[in-house]
Write an enzyme that holds these catalytic residues in place. Structure first.
Site, PDB file in Angstrom:
ATOM      1  N   GLY A  46       0.845  -1.190   0.000  1.00  0.00           N
ATOM      2  CA  GLY A  46       0.000   0.000   0.000  1.00  0.00           C
ATOM      3  C   GLY A  46       0.879   1.238   0.000  1.00  0.00           C
ATOM      4  CB  CYS A  93       4.974   2.351   7.426  1.00  0.00           C
ATOM      5  SG  CYS A  93       4.471   3.888   6.617  1.00  0.00           S
ATOM      6  CD  GLU A 136      -1.157   2.538   2.714  1.00  0.00           C
ATOM      7  OE1 GLU A 136      -0.808   3.718   2.503  1.00  0.00           O
ATOM      8  OE2 GLU A 136      -0.363   1.662   3.104  1.00  0.00           O
TER       9      GLU A 136
HETATM   10 ZN    ZN Z   1       2.396   3.593   5.887  1.00  0.00          ZN
END
Ligand code: ZN
Length: 174
Positions: A46, A93, A136
């Site tokens: 993502g 992330c 996200e």
């Molecule tokens: Zn992230």
């Protein structure tokens, strides 16, 4: 389109709230293409617009590497309808390279969003897809996965976060 530099923790753009966009405009189409190129090149599942320096309510998601059959989604102007069943689970992330944290997050969610074709889509997601979607979505509001950690845990993380900030100040990308 193009692979863009992924912004590291410390970049103020990661703390800005994204603005709604016209889902069918040329600039949104280019942004979605760049997000997919950048996400696949980085091996992520993502990526949100702010992570490539654009304050817009847009993200892309493709969990199919982990969940075969999972849809490839361009999510524009999303609104969450409901969430259920928070559970702990590991997250990474792309703006925090090599940092993995346990985050408690709902693993059932329903959301509506615009597609690049200009239709409004409803998605009911569970498990990893719901977790990735909500991770996200947080980015569009300037919220990062470290914000879900306890104060004690954030204190333990502060040396690593400081290293990301120093790399950002040196002009590096993730
Ligand atoms: Zn992230």
């Amino acid at each position: 389109m193009a692979r863009r530099g992924i912004r590291l923790y410390g970049d103020p753009v990661l703390r800005t709230r994204g603005l709604p966009v016209d889902p069918t405009s040329g600039s949104t189409r280019d942004l979605v293409a760049d997000l997919f190129d950048t996400m696949y090149d980085a091996g992520g599942v993502g990526l949100a617009a702010c992570q490539i320096g654009v304050s817009a309510r847009v993200f892309v998601l493709d969990c199919s590497a982990l969940l075969p059959g999972s849809p490839k989604l361009a999510v524009i102007n999303p609104e969450v309808q409901w969430v259920k069943r928070p559970e702990p689970g590991e997250e990474g992330c792309l703006s925090f390279p090599d940092l993995y944290l346990h985050v408690s997050r709902p693993v059932e969610a329903c959301a509506e969003f615009d597609t690049p074709e200009g239709t409004r889509q409803t998605l009911k997601a569970s498990g990893l897809l719901a977790r990735a979607f909500l991770h996200e979505l947080d980015h569009l509001n300037g919220v990062l996965f470290v914000d879900h950690q306890s104060a004690a845990r954030r204190l333990l993380l502060s040396p690593r976060l400081g290293r990301f900030r120093r790399r950002f100040r040196r002009g590096e990308f993730a």
